[in-house]
Design a protein around this motif. Sequence first.
Motif, PDB file in Angstrom:
ATOM      1  N   ASP A   1      26.089  12.153  11.712  1.00 43.71           N
ATOM      2  CA  ASP A   1      26.534  13.554  11.668  1.00 43.71           C
ATOM      3  C   ASP A   1      25.504  14.549  12.187  1.00 43.71           C
ATOM      4  OD1 ASP A   1      24.681  13.397   9.640  1.00 43.71           O
ATOM      5  OD2 ASP A   1      25.867  14.504   8.169  1.00 43.71           O
ATOM      6  N   ALA A   2      24.266  14.104  12.469  1.00 44.45           N
ATOM      7  CA  ALA A   2      23.239  15.052  12.910  1.00 44.45           C
ATOM      8  C   ALA A   2      22.331  14.373  13.936  1.00 44.45           C
ATOM      9  CB  ALA A   2      22.411  15.529  11.717  1.00 44.45           C
ATOM     10  N   ILE A   3      21.869  15.177  14.917  1.00 50.15           N
ATOM     11  CA  ILE A   3      20.967  14.644  15.946  1.00 50.15           C
ATOM     12  C   ILE A   3      19.838  15.645  16.189  1.00 50.15           C
ATOM     13  CG2 ILE A   3      22.667  13.193  17.123  1.00 50.15           C
ATOM     14  CD1 ILE A   3      23.144  15.465  19.094  1.00 50.15           C
ATOM     15  N   LEU A   4      18.697  15.147  16.712  1.00 47.48           N
ATOM     16  CA  LEU A   4      17.533  15.993  16.972  1.00 47.48           C
ATOM     17  C   LEU A   4      17.203  16.121  18.455  1.00 47.48           C
ATOM     18  CD1 LEU A   4      15.067  14.749  14.186  1.00 47.48           C
ATOM     19  CD2 LEU A   4      16.332  16.900  14.234  1.00 47.48           C
ATOM     20  N   ASN A   5      17.622  15.160  19.254  1.00 47.96           N
ATOM     21  CA  ASN A   5      17.194  15.073  20.652  1.00 47.96           C
ATOM     22  C   ASN A   5      17.348  16.379  21.438  1.00 47.96           C
ATOM     23  OD1 ASN A   5      18.026  14.548  23.625  1.00 47.96           O
ATOM     24  ND2 ASN A   5      16.758  12.768  23.112  1.00 47.96           N
ATOM     25  N   PRO A   6      18.536  17.004  21.477  1.00 48.24           N
ATOM     26  CA  PRO A   6      18.680  18.212  22.312  1.00 48.24           C
ATOM     27  C   PRO A   6      17.710  19.323  21.933  1.00 48.24           C
ATOM     28  CG  PRO A   6      20.835  17.352  21.661  1.00 48.24           C
ATOM     29  CD  PRO A   6      19.824  16.608  20.852  1.00 48.24           C
ATOM     30  N   GLU A   7      17.523  19.557  20.637  1.00 51.24           N
ATOM     31  CA  GLU A   7      16.624  20.632  20.188  1.00 51.24           C
ATOM     32  C   GLU A   7      15.187  20.339  20.586  1.00 51.24           C
ATOM     33  OE1 GLU A   7      17.153  22.310  16.158  1.00 51.24           O
ATOM     34  OE2 GLU A   7      18.732  20.804  15.923  1.00 51.24           O
ATOM     35  N   ILE A   8      14.776  19.099  20.423  1.00 48.64           N
ATOM     36  CA  ILE A   8      13.389  18.748  20.724  1.00 48.64           C
ATOM     37  C   ILE A   8      13.127  18.835  22.228  1.00 48.64           C
ATOM     38  CG2 ILE A   8      11.706  16.855  20.675  1.00 48.64           C
ATOM     39  CD1 ILE A   8      12.947  15.991  18.006  1.00 48.64           C
ATOM     40  N   VAL A   9      14.075  18.404  23.041  1.00 47.33           N
ATOM     41  CA  VAL A   9      13.913  18.472  24.497  1.00 47.33           C
ATOM     42  C   VAL A   9      13.771  19.923  24.941  1.00 47.33           C
ATOM     43  CG1 VAL A   9      15.056  18.068  26.717  1.00 47.33           C
ATOM     44  CG2 VAL A   9      15.107  16.293  24.949  1.00 47.33           C
ATOM     45  N   ILE A  10      14.564  20.810  24.345  1.00 46.27           N
ATOM     46  CA  ILE A  10      14.513  22.229  24.721  1.00 46.27           C
ATOM     47  C   ILE A  10      13.242  22.903  24.217  1.00 46.27           C
ATOM     48  CG2 ILE A  10      15.613  24.471  24.365  1.00 46.27           C
ATOM     49  CD1 ILE A  10      18.323  22.972  24.268  1.00 46.27           C
ATOM     50  N   SER A  11      12.896  22.676  22.946  1.00 44.70           N
ATOM     51  CA  SER A  11      11.767  23.384  22.330  1.00 44.70           C
ATOM     52  C   SER A  11      10.424  22.703  22.553  1.00 44.70           C
ATOM     53  CB  SER A  11      11.996  23.515  20.819  1.00 44.70           C
ATOM     54  OG  SER A  11      11.951  22.227  20.193  1.00 44.70           O
ATOM     55  N   GLY A  12      10.471  21.392  22.735  1.00 48.36           N
ATOM     56  CA  GLY A  12       9.216  20.645  22.877  1.00 48.36           C
ATOM     57  C   GLY A  12       8.442  20.568  21.571  1.00 48.36           C
ATOM     58  N   GLN A  13       9.142  20.751  20.471  1.00 45.50           N
ATOM     59  CA  GLN A  13       8.470  20.754  19.165  1.00 45.50           C
ATOM     60  C   GLN A  13       9.072  19.704  18.232  1.00 45.50           C
ATOM     61  OE1 GLN A  13       8.829  24.744  17.707  1.00 45.50           O
ATOM     62  NE2 GLN A  13       7.244  25.553  19.076  1.00 45.50           N
ATOM     63  N   HIS A  14       8.264  19.353  17.254  1.00 48.44           N
ATOM     64  CA  HIS A  14       8.688  18.395  16.230  1.00 48.44           C
ATOM     65  C   HIS A  14       9.822  18.981  15.386  1.00 48.44           C
ATOM     66  CE1 HIS A  14       8.043  17.413  11.806  1.00 48.44           C
ATOM     67  NE2 HIS A  14       8.546  16.295  12.293  1.00 48.44           N
TER      68      HIS A  14
END
Length: 464
Positions: free
Chosen positions: A68-81
């Motif tokens: 139900d949740a993913i991190l990849n798109p946010e991390i790719v855009i922000s470059g942050q943990h």
Amino acid sequence: MTINFWDNPYVEKLHKEILEVLSEGIYVSDAYGRTLAVNHMYEQLTGLKREEIVGKLVTDLKKEGSFDAILNPEIVISGQHKTTVQVTKTGNRVLLNGYPIFDESGKVILVLTFVRDITLMSQMKDQIVEQQEIIEKCRKVYVQNKGGLNNNFLIFKSEKMIRFMELLKKIAKTEATVLLLGETGVGKDVLSRKIHEYSLRRDEPFLKIDCSTIPENLIESELFGYDSGAFSGANNKGKIGLFEMADKGTLFLDEIGEIPLRLQVKLLRVLQDQEFMHIGSTKVKKVNVRFIAATNRDLEEEVQKGNFRSDLYYRLRVAVLEVPPLRERKEDICEMMRCFLDKYNAKYRKEVSFTKELEKALLTYKWPGNVREMDNFIQSLVVTNENEILDVPDLPHYMLLNPVVPDQSGINVSDKSLDELVADYEKNLLKKALALHGSVAKVAKILKVDRSTVFRKGKKYHLL
């Protein structure tokens, strides 16, 4: 088309063996969100198989309901943990910790996500909270009882109590179980603390349980503790018992004669083997506890009646201390009354004093409630009387009619004759009647005597 992760030029140095030896779940995805690899621990934690997800976009997997949740798109855009909680289609809850991996130009090329079992972490958190609660409870009890040890002082000068305390100190230095016998109010609680204070365990916890005040259905859980779900209404985290809390210290079982028969056999095991089990558990726990028990009952008689187990009785009778009642140590009565008077004068900011006659009257009283009764009585005298000097008439009539009875030698230990006691009672009665009704005539009418009688006796006792 399935992507072969190990042919990917960006991760050729990241060998499969490295992923597999890690104790955490690992999820690797590229900058486009494509799943490149997972390790075996990830499969175990999430319930998802690598053949189901490798080569697929994380966004597609989310749409399909794999999680139900993913991190990849946010991390790719922000470059942050980034961190989030994820629930998979199998119902597993996991904690995701995603980290960006950059190329030489600073562009995100991979997202490495560490996956942890949030259920286990929650359990560990609960355990830590529970342990902190136990530590804090133990600390409070320890501080409270250390303060109690310092504040409980003994008042005595009689030869009988001097010999008693010498024996108490000798026994205290051993590891023997102690049985304190004596009437209500003689100070068994204070003496139990003194035993602990004089023992080698003085720096360890001293805990007390009053077996007469705790309901029968709660005594067992207080002593033994229980595991989660042991019985209806139990704390879902379980509860630590006094046996564990007193480990390496002393446990005082007050009014031991009141403990239910069904628990006596379990208590015997702890006394003999220093081991027990939580309610609802099959795991044996070991403790190192010194036991002190006290009662005002005749335990030998209770054994004969079937109310107390004989094996427990004999196990308790290792070192027996019988506390003498207050009426048998008159020298201590004088010391105590003066000490309690000073205590309550200071507490209530008064300057009350006793006449010699009043002190003699207190010496003749039997003190059935012993030290506790005297403590409360002196406090009552100080609080309720406005006079600074208290005399015999200020005593309640029952104290004047209840002198000390002859002892076994047949010698009357009372310092007053019957005539003197009657005179004291008469004086007290007249004083209160005159204070209440205000005139000789009214008092004479109520007491059904002539006014001249009231006047004459009032002059005799210096009331008029």
